[in-house]
Enzyme design. Structure first.
Site, mmCIF file in Angstrom:
data_model
loop_
_atom_site.group_PDB
_atom_site.id
_atom_site.type_symbol
_atom_site.label_atom_id
_atom_site.label_comp_id
_atom_site.label_asym_id
_atom_site.label_seq_id
_atom_site.Cartn_x
_atom_site.Cartn_y
_atom_site.Cartn_z
ATOM 1 N N SER A 42 0.823 -1.213 0.000
ATOM 2 C CA SER A 42 0.000 0.000 0.000
ATOM 3 C C SER A 42 0.850 1.253 0.000
ATOM 4 O O SER A 42 0.420 2.296 -0.467
ATOM 5 C CB SER A 42 -0.847 0.065 1.276
ATOM 6 O OG SER A 42 -1.773 -0.947 1.297
ATOM 7 N N HIS A 60 -2.229 -3.402 -6.738
ATOM 8 C CA HIS A 60 -2.765 -2.912 -5.464
ATOM 9 C C HIS A 60 -4.278 -3.108 -5.419
ATOM 10 O O HIS A 60 -5.035 -2.371 -6.049
ATOM 11 C CB HIS A 60 -2.396 -1.432 -5.273
ATOM 12 C CG HIS A 60 -2.749 -0.916 -3.918
ATOM 13 N ND1 HIS A 60 -3.368 0.293 -3.705
ATOM 14 C CD2 HIS A 60 -2.600 -1.468 -2.683
ATOM 15 C CE1 HIS A 60 -3.559 0.456 -2.409
ATOM 16 N NE2 HIS A 60 -3.096 -0.597 -1.774
ATOM 17 N N GLU A 98 -5.144 -0.971 -8.696
ATOM 18 C CA GLU A 98 -4.139 -0.047 -9.228
ATOM 19 C C GLU A 98 -2.970 -0.899 -9.730
ATOM 20 O O GLU A 98 -2.386 -1.663 -8.957
ATOM 21 C CB GLU A 98 -3.677 0.914 -8.140
ATOM 22 C CG GLU A 98 -4.778 1.894 -7.734
ATOM 23 C CD GLU A 98 -4.413 2.794 -6.551
ATOM 24 O OE1 GLU A 98 -4.906 3.920 -6.498
ATOM 25 O OE2 GLU A 98 -3.636 2.353 -5.665
ATOM 26 N N ASN A 102 -4.713 6.064 -2.113
ATOM 27 C CA ASN A 102 -4.216 6.408 -0.778
ATOM 28 C C ASN A 102 -3.549 7.773 -0.750
ATOM 29 O O ASN A 102 -3.581 8.470 0.271
ATOM 30 C CB ASN A 102 -3.248 5.340 -0.269
ATOM 31 C CG ASN A 102 -3.998 4.100 0.183
ATOM 32 O OD1 ASN A 102 -5.199 4.159 0.433
ATOM 33 N ND2 ASN A 102 -3.311 2.987 0.275
#
Ligand SMILES: NC(=O)c1ccc[n+]([C@@H]2O[C@H](COP(=O)([O-])OP(=O)(O)OC[C@H]3O[C@@H](n4cnc5c(N)ncnc54)[C@H](O)[C@@H]3O)[C@@H](O)[C@H]2O)c1
Length: 309
Positions: free
Chosen positions: A144, A165, A177, A215
Site C-alpha cells: 500500500s 494494489h 491499481e 491512498n
C-alpha cells in the site's frame, strides 16, 4: 504459459506486444488481502496456491474464503442454488495451500505478495523466490505504501516486476491499481492489466509514486479531517455527517479511519513524513498518535475514534 498479442496502450506506440496469459498464481500471505485475492483468482478459474507461515493460518484463510464465497453465493445465486454450489466447489478445488513459498512458485505464471508491510521482509522474500521461480514468472506486490522499485531491487527480474494494489474487501472492491516501475516491461504491465480484468476488476494505471492514486488522495484528506477536529473547528460526528451528506461519501473520514485501522494510517503517514518531512500534507497528528499508542486501532480492537461493541 501462453502468449496473446495485442496493442500497446500505456505509451504512444501502437506496435504489437505480447502479454503472458496467467493461469497458475501463487499468493504469498493468507491474511485479509491474500485470502481475498486468492478467492477472486480461484473463482475466475485460476489455479491458486496460497502460502503462509503455518498450516494453522492457512486453515483459517481457507475457512475464511469458504465463508466469503458462501456469502457471495447467498446474495447472487439465491434462485440458482446448483450454480452457487458449483462456484463454492470450484473455488475450493482451485485453491491449494503451502508453507513452502519456494516450492509453490515453481509452476507459477504470477506471484502476488501480500505479506507484512515491511520493506526488508518483502525484499528478502522476493530475493529467495527470484532464484526459484521460472524465468517467465511475473512478480507483483500488493504493497500500500512502499516503493515497488525498492521491493523489486532485491531481484534480477526488474522487467517482470510490478505492483497490483487491491482494495479491501477484495471480493467486493472493483478497483486494482496496476503499478509499472521505470523498469517494468510493457509485456509485464499488459499482463497485469489483463489479469486484473480477467478477475472482473477495473484496473487503473499508476506510476510508482507514494500511495499511488487512492491512498495518496485519501490519507492526506483523512489526516486533515483529524487536524480540523484537533483544532476544535468541528466535532468528528459533524465532520462525518458533512462529508457523507455534503460530498456524497459513503463513510465519513473518522468512520473510514476506524474501518481501515488507525495503526495502518499512522504507519503510512510515518513512512511518508520520513521521506518528505517538510510536506504539510504529511504532518503528524497528536490525537492519532495517542489513540494508536493506547492500542485503539478502530473497529478491529473495538475502539478507535468511535467505540464498537
Ligand atoms: N489491509 C488493507 O486494507 C490493505 C489494502 C491494500 C493493500 N494492503 C497491503 O497488503 C499486504 C498485506 O496486508 P494484510 O492486511 O492482508 O495483512 P495481514 O496481516 O492480514 O496478512 C499478512 C499475512 O502474511 C503472512 N506472512 C507474513 N510474513 C510472511 C512470509 N514471509 N511468508 C509468508 N507469509 C507471511 C502473515 O502470517 C499474515 O497471514 C500489505 O503489504 C498491505 O500494505 C493492505
Amino acid at each position: 504459459m501462453a502468449f496473446v498479442t495485442h496493442y500497446v496502450r500505456r505509451g504512444f506506440s501502437s506496435s504489437a506486444v505480447r502479454s503472458v496469459v496467467i493461469k497458475n498464481v501463487t499468493i504469498i500471505g493468507g491474511g485479509l488481502m491474500g485470502a481475498g485475492i486468492a478467492q477472486v483468482a480461484a473463482s475466475t478459474g485460476h489455479s491458486v496456491t496460497l502460502v503462509d507461515t503455518s498450516d494453522d493460518i492457512l486453515k483459517k484463510s481457507v475457512k475464511g474464503i469458504e465463508g466469503s464465497v458462501k456469502r457471495v453465493v447467498k446474495k447472487k445465486f439465491a434462485d440458482k442454488p446448483e450454480a452457487g454450489e458449483e462456484l463454492i466447489q470450484k473455488v475450493l478445488q482451485n485453491v491449494s495451500t503451502s508453507t513452502d513459498a519456494g516450492l509453490a512458485v515453481r509452476g507459477s505464471d504470477l506471484v502476488v505478495e501480500a505479506i507484512v508491510e515491511n520493506l526488508k521482509i518483502k525484499q528478502d522474500l522476493f530475493a529467495t523466490l527470484d532464484k526459484l521461480a521460472p524465468a517467465h514468472t511475473i512478480f507483483a506486490s500488493n504493497t500500500s505504501s512502499l516503493s515497488v522499485s525498492d521491493i523489486a531491487s532485491s531481484t534480477s527480474r526488474l522487467d517482470r516486476f510490478g505492483g497490483l494494489h487491491f482494495f479491501n474487501p477484495v471480493p467486493m472492491m472493483k478497483l486494482v491499481e496496476v503499478i509499472g516501475t521505470s523498469a517494468t516491461s510493457q509485456e509485464t504491465f499488459d499482463s497485469l492489466m489483463s489479469f486484473s480484468k480477467v478477475l472482473g476488476k477495473t484496473p487503473v494505471s499508476c506510476k510508482d509514486t507514494p500511495g499511488f492514486i487512492v491512498n495518496r488522495l485519501l490519507v492526506p484528506y483523512t489526516m486533515e479531517a483529524i487536524r480540523l477536529h484537533e483544532r476544535g473547528h468541528a466535532s468528528k460526528e459533524d465532520i462525518d455527517i458533512a462529508m457523507k451528506l455534503g460530498a456524497g461519501y459513503p463513510m465519513g473520514p473518522f468512520e473510514l479511519s476506524d474501518y481501515v485501522g488507525l495503526d495502518t494510517i499512522k504507519f503510512i503517514m510515518d513512512g511518508w513524513s520520513a521521506m518528505d518531512p517538510d510536506n504539510p500534507l504529511f504532518a503528524q497528528s497528536e490525537l492519532l498518535n495517542k489513540l494508536v499508542a493506547e492500542g485503539k486501532y478502530g473497529k478491529k480492537t473495538g475502539e478507535g475514534f468511535y467505540k464498537y461493541k
